[in-house]
Scaffold this motif. Structure first.
Motif, PDB file in Angstrom:
ATOM      1  N   MET A   1       0.861  -1.196   0.000  1.00 26.58           N
ATOM      2  CA  MET A   1       0.000   0.000   0.000  1.00 26.58           C
ATOM      3  C   MET A   1       0.893   1.241   0.000  1.00 26.58           C
ATOM      4  O   MET A   1       1.917   1.280   0.684  1.00 26.58           O
ATOM      5  CB  MET A   1      -0.913  -0.005   1.223  1.00 26.58           C
ATOM      6  CG  MET A   1      -1.901   1.145   1.259  1.00 26.58           C
ATOM      7  SD  MET A   1      -3.024   1.171  -0.158  1.00 26.58           S
ATOM      8  CE  MET A   1      -4.000  -0.294   0.131  1.00 26.58           C
ATOM      9  N   ARG A   2       0.492   2.253  -0.749  1.00 22.58           N
ATOM     10  CA  ARG A   2       1.310   3.450  -0.891  1.00 22.58           C
ATOM     11  C   ARG A   2       1.363   4.260   0.399  1.00 22.58           C
ATOM     12  O   ARG A   2       0.397   4.306   1.165  1.00 22.58           O
ATOM     13  CB  ARG A   2       0.753   4.315  -2.027  1.00 22.58           C
ATOM     14  CG  ARG A   2       1.041   3.736  -3.405  1.00 22.58           C
ATOM     15  CD  ARG A   2       0.341   4.457  -4.525  1.00 22.58           C
ATOM     16  NE  ARG A   2       0.780   3.895  -5.808  1.00 22.58           N
ATOM     17  CZ  ARG A   2       0.133   4.034  -6.953  1.00 22.58           C
ATOM     18  NH1 ARG A   2      -0.994   4.728  -6.999  1.00 22.58           N
ATOM     19  NH2 ARG A   2       0.606   3.496  -8.058  1.00 22.58           N
ATOM     20  N   GLN A   3       2.497   4.904   0.583  1.00 23.53           N
ATOM     21  CA  GLN A   3       2.714   5.803   1.709  1.00 23.53           C
ATOM     22  C   GLN A   3       2.836   7.224   1.148  1.00 23.53           C
ATOM     23  O   GLN A   3       3.695   7.479   0.293  1.00 23.53           O
ATOM     24  CB  GLN A   3       3.974   5.420   2.475  1.00 23.53           C
ATOM     25  CG  GLN A   3       3.965   3.991   2.999  1.00 23.53           C
ATOM     26  CD  GLN A   3       2.849   3.770   4.008  1.00 23.53           C
ATOM     27  OE1 GLN A   3       2.754   4.487   5.002  1.00 23.53           O
ATOM     28  NE2 GLN A   3       2.002   2.769   3.749  1.00 23.53           N
ATOM     29  N   PHE A   4       2.015   8.130   1.634  1.00 22.87           N
ATOM     30  CA  PHE A   4       1.926   9.470   1.074  1.00 22.87           C
ATOM     31  C   PHE A   4       2.434  10.517   2.064  1.00 22.87           C
ATOM     32  O   PHE A   4       2.249  10.386   3.281  1.00 22.87           O
ATOM     33  CB  PHE A   4       0.475   9.830   0.736  1.00 22.87           C
ATOM     34  CG  PHE A   4      -0.162   8.954  -0.315  1.00 22.87           C
ATOM     35  CD1 PHE A   4      -0.048   9.273  -1.660  1.00 22.87           C
ATOM     36  CD2 PHE A   4      -0.894   7.821   0.049  1.00 22.87           C
ATOM     37  CE1 PHE A   4      -0.645   8.475  -2.624  1.00 22.87           C
ATOM     38  CE2 PHE A   4      -1.494   7.026  -0.910  1.00 22.87           C
ATOM     39  CZ  PHE A   4      -1.367   7.352  -2.254  1.00 22.87           C
ATOM     40  N   THR A   5       3.029  11.578   1.512  1.00 27.19           N
ATOM     41  CA  THR A   5       3.263  12.813   2.253  1.00 27.19           C
ATOM     42  C   THR A   5       2.567  13.933   1.496  1.00 27.19           C
ATOM     43  O   THR A   5       2.890  14.184   0.320  1.00 27.19           O
ATOM     44  CB  THR A   5       4.764  13.138   2.388  1.00 27.19           C
ATOM     45  OG1 THR A   5       5.382  12.156   3.214  1.00 27.19           O
ATOM     46  CG2 THR A   5       4.959  14.514   3.026  1.00 27.19           C
ATOM     47  N   ALA A   6       1.607  14.581   2.139  1.00 22.04           N
ATOM     48  CA  ALA A   6       0.872  15.685   1.531  1.00 22.04           C
ATOM     49  C   ALA A   6       1.512  17.001   1.948  1.00 22.04           C
ATOM     50  O   ALA A   6       1.628  17.283   3.143  1.00 22.04           O
ATOM     51  CB  ALA A   6      -0.594  15.655   1.955  1.00 22.04           C
ATOM     52  N   VAL A   7       1.937  17.779   0.968  1.00 24.62           N
ATOM     53  CA  VAL A   7       2.538  19.085   1.236  1.00 24.62           C
ATOM     54  C   VAL A   7       1.506  20.143   0.857  1.00 24.62           C
ATOM     55  O   VAL A   7       1.074  20.214  -0.296  1.00 24.62           O
ATOM     56  CB  VAL A   7       3.837  19.281   0.439  1.00 24.62           C
ATOM     57  CG1 VAL A   7       4.478  20.621   0.800  1.00 24.62           C
ATOM     58  CG2 VAL A   7       4.804  18.138   0.700  1.00 24.62           C
ATOM     59  N   VAL A   8       1.104  20.959   1.837  1.00 23.04           N
ATOM     60  CA  VAL A   8      -0.015  21.884   1.664  1.00 23.04           C
ATOM     61  C   VAL A   8       0.507  23.284   1.385  1.00 23.04           C
ATOM     62  O   VAL A   8       1.465  23.746   2.013  1.00 23.04           O
ATOM     63  CB  VAL A   8      -0.920  21.885   2.912  1.00 23.04           C
ATOM     64  CG1 VAL A   8      -2.106  22.832   2.736  1.00 23.04           C
ATOM     65  CG2 VAL A   8      -1.415  20.469   3.194  1.00 23.04           C
ATOM     66  N   ASN A   9      -0.152  23.958   0.458  1.00 20.57           N
ATOM     67  CA  ASN A   9       0.172  25.322   0.045  1.00 20.57           C
ATOM     68  C   ASN A   9       0.336  26.239   1.260  1.00 20.57           C
ATOM     69  O   ASN A   9      -0.534  26.288   2.125  1.00 20.57           O
ATOM     70  CB  ASN A   9      -0.968  25.848  -0.844  1.00 20.57           C
ATOM     71  CG  ASN A   9      -0.626  27.145  -1.548  1.00 20.57           C
ATOM     72  OD1 ASN A   9       0.110  27.983  -1.036  1.00 20.57           O
ATOM     73  ND2 ASN A   9      -1.168  27.319  -2.726  1.00 20.57           N
ATOM     74  N   PRO A  10       1.455  27.016   1.292  1.00 20.14           N
ATOM     75  CA  PRO A  10       1.706  27.835   2.474  1.00 20.14           C
ATOM     76  C   PRO A  10       0.955  29.150   2.525  1.00 20.14           C
ATOM     77  O   PRO A  10       0.896  29.781   3.569  1.00 20.14           O
ATOM     78  CB  PRO A  10       3.212  28.115   2.364  1.00 20.14           C
ATOM     79  CG  PRO A  10       3.474  28.108   0.900  1.00 20.14           C
ATOM     80  CD  PRO A  10       2.560  27.048   0.342  1.00 20.14           C
ATOM     81  N   THR A  11       0.383  29.595   1.394  1.00 18.08           N
ATOM     82  CA  THR A  11      -0.209  30.936   1.376  1.00 18.08           C
ATOM     83  C   THR A  11      -1.696  30.863   1.160  1.00 18.08           C
ATOM     84  O   THR A  11      -2.431  30.405   2.032  1.00 18.08           O
ATOM     85  CB  THR A  11       0.482  31.787   0.297  1.00 18.08           C
ATOM     86  OG1 THR A  11       0.406  31.098  -0.970  1.00 18.08           O
ATOM     87  CG2 THR A  11       1.946  32.006   0.641  1.00 18.08           C
ATOM     88  N   SER A  12      -2.163  31.303  -0.036  1.00 20.54           N
ATOM     89  CA  SER A  12      -3.607  31.415  -0.248  1.00 20.54           C
ATOM     90  C   SER A  12      -4.303  30.067  -0.190  1.00 20.54           C
ATOM     91  O   SER A  12      -5.493  29.992   0.092  1.00 20.54           O
ATOM     92  CB  SER A  12      -3.883  32.089  -1.593  1.00 20.54           C
ATOM     93  OG  SER A  12      -3.356  31.315  -2.657  1.00 20.54           O
ATOM     94  N   GLY A  13      -3.570  28.981  -0.460  1.00 16.53           N
ATOM     95  CA  GLY A  13      -4.208  27.683  -0.479  1.00 16.53           C
ATOM     96  C   GLY A  13      -4.200  26.967   0.848  1.00 16.53           C
ATOM     97  O   GLY A  13      -4.642  25.825   0.920  1.00 16.53           O
ATOM     98  N   ALA A  14      -3.676  27.581   1.898  1.00 15.22           N
ATOM     99  CA  ALA A  14      -3.518  26.841   3.153  1.00 15.22           C
ATOM    100  C   ALA A  14      -4.850  26.325   3.683  1.00 15.22           C
ATOM    101  O   ALA A  14      -5.004  25.132   3.940  1.00 15.22           O
ATOM    102  CB  ALA A  14      -2.837  27.721   4.189  1.00 15.22           C
ATOM    103  N   SER A  15      -5.833  27.211   3.869  1.00 16.23           N
ATOM    104  CA  SER A  15      -7.123  26.757   4.389  1.00 16.23           C
ATOM    105  C   SER A  15      -7.877  25.954   3.344  1.00 16.23           C
ATOM    106  O   SER A  15      -8.459  24.911   3.659  1.00 16.23           O
ATOM    107  CB  SER A  15      -7.957  27.959   4.837  1.00 16.23           C
ATOM    108  OG  SER A  15      -8.155  28.867   3.773  1.00 16.23           O
ATOM    109  N   ALA A  16      -7.861  26.409   2.095  1.00 11.49           N
ATOM    110  CA  ALA A  16      -8.539  25.664   1.035  1.00 11.49           C
ATOM    111  C   ALA A  16      -7.876  24.312   0.824  1.00 11.49           C
ATOM    112  O   ALA A  16      -8.540  23.307   0.590  1.00 11.49           O
ATOM    113  CB  ALA A  16      -8.521  26.476  -0.268  1.00 11.49           C
ATOM    114  N   GLY A  17      -6.539  24.296   0.911  1.00 13.68           N
ATOM    115  CA  GLY A  17      -5.828  23.041   0.737  1.00 13.68           C
ATOM    116  C   GLY A  17      -6.159  22.047   1.831  1.00 13.68           C
ATOM    117  O   GLY A  17      -6.364  20.856   1.564  1.00 13.68           O
ATOM    118  N   ALA A  18      -6.204  22.509   3.069  1.00 12.01           N
ATOM    119  CA  ALA A  18      -6.551  21.622   4.175  1.00 12.01           C
ATOM    120  C   ALA A  18      -7.947  21.058   3.991  1.00 12.01           C
ATOM    121  O   ALA A  18      -8.195  19.867   4.239  1.00 12.01           O
ATOM    122  CB  ALA A  18      -6.437  22.382   5.493  1.00 12.01           C
ATOM    123  N   ALA A  19      -8.879  21.898   3.535  1.00 14.22           N
ATOM    124  CA  ALA A  19     -10.249  21.438   3.316  1.00 14.22           C
ATOM    125  C   ALA A  19     -10.317  20.419   2.187  1.00 14.22           C
ATOM    126  O   ALA A  19     -11.020  19.406   2.286  1.00 14.22           O
ATOM    127  CB  ALA A  19     -11.148  22.634   3.011  1.00 14.22           C
TER     128      ALA A  19
END
Length: 293
Positions: A1-19
């Motif tokens: 099974m794959r192991q993932f690391t999700a890197v989330v946008n640090p600026t405008s996408g931070a809240s949208a990215g988390a959602a």
């Protein structure tokens, strides 16, 4: 099974990215996949997080828009590390070019089961970018100026910010004289912009290069020549379908490498990020990145 690391946008996408990541993350974990989440402090930090995760044998998820996808995809270019995209930005144009689904269930299925597909990247070289790789396109002219306005818009998102940014840019634009070198052959161009496209889409769904393919080893070079502003606005509307390429003011060439110079310091953009001026060189790197799609 794959192991993932999700890197989330640090600026405008931070809240949208988390959602955007929330629903997909639940489905990945329910399927038995491992998932770590990393919030970056900057795009440079995001690149480093992606490299570190790749060295650990993990699949890297770029959570954000085209700037985030381009930064992380560029960092992984040539490494063999698989990239997955969780679109959460203004444009999401590279995800659109790959026909990635928007629904969490379908997207999770792609991330869990799709075989990595080799796609091309673009190596960008300039005074600011020292052999930086990006994914979608490099563009220099009124569209880069419009992108700059869109990035600075606080109250609007998506296509509306790009459209109003375009209106603002066009009303103050004066035609530029470009000198282009395509695979060693010089071309002169007078007009609005030059786009070196790996992906057909840019500017939040505008089909600037309808025949561009992300795996053909070539850049589609779209040249939009000088025209009256009224005609240019009509042409902008045709970008939604790609019909603009039939106009006599538009030429499409193909090359593996292009150097773009102009008669004044014009901004250029790369995957939604506008932080430099011409001259710039863009060179295709065939099959340099492996993407789950």
């Amino acid at each position: 099974m794959r192991q993932f690391t999700a890197v989330v946008n640090p600026t405008s996408g931070a809240s949208a990215g988390a959602a955007a990541l929330l629903g997909v993350a639940r489905l990945l974990r329910e399927a038995g996949a491992g998932l770590e989440t990393a919030y970056s402090r900057s795009l440079d930090h995001a690149r480093q997080l992606a490299r570190d995760a790749g060295e650990q044998g993990r699949v890297v998820l770029a959570v954000g828009g085209d700037g985030m996808a381009g930064a992380i995809g560029g960092a992984l270019s040539g490494t063999g590390v698989p990239l997955g995209l969780v679109p959460a930005g203004r444009g999401n144009d590279f995800a659109r070019a790959l026909n990635l689904p928007a629904e969490p269930e379908a997207l999770a299925g792609v991330l869990l089961h799709a075989e990595p597909r080799p796609v091309d990247t673009i190596e960008v070289t300039s005074a600011v970018h020292d052999r930086t790789a990006v994914l979608g396109s490099v563009y220099a002219g009124v569209d880069a100026l419009a992108n700059l306005h869109a990035n600075n818009a606080r109250l609007l998102r998506g296509a509306a910010s790009y459209y109003l940014g375009g209106l603002r840019a066009v009303t103050t634009w004066r035609p530029a004289r470009y000198r282009l070198t395509l695979d060693g052959e010089e071309h002169l161009h007078h007009g609005y912009t030059v786009v070196a496209a790996n992906s057909g889409y840019y500017g939040s769904g505008r089909l600037v290069a309808p025949d561009a393919r992300v795996d053909d080893g070539l850049l589609d070079i779209v040249l939009i020549a000088h025209a009256p502003r009224r005609l240019f606005f009509s042409l902008m509307n045709e970008l939604g379908t790609g019909a603009h390429v039939r106009r006599p003011q538009v030429r499409v060439l193909r090359a593996k490498e292009i150097r773009i110079e102009a008669d004044r310091p014009l901004p250029y953009g790369a995957d939604g990020e506008v932080d430099a001026t011409l001259p710039v060189t863009a060179r295709v790197l065939p099959g340099a990145l492996h993407v789950l799609c």
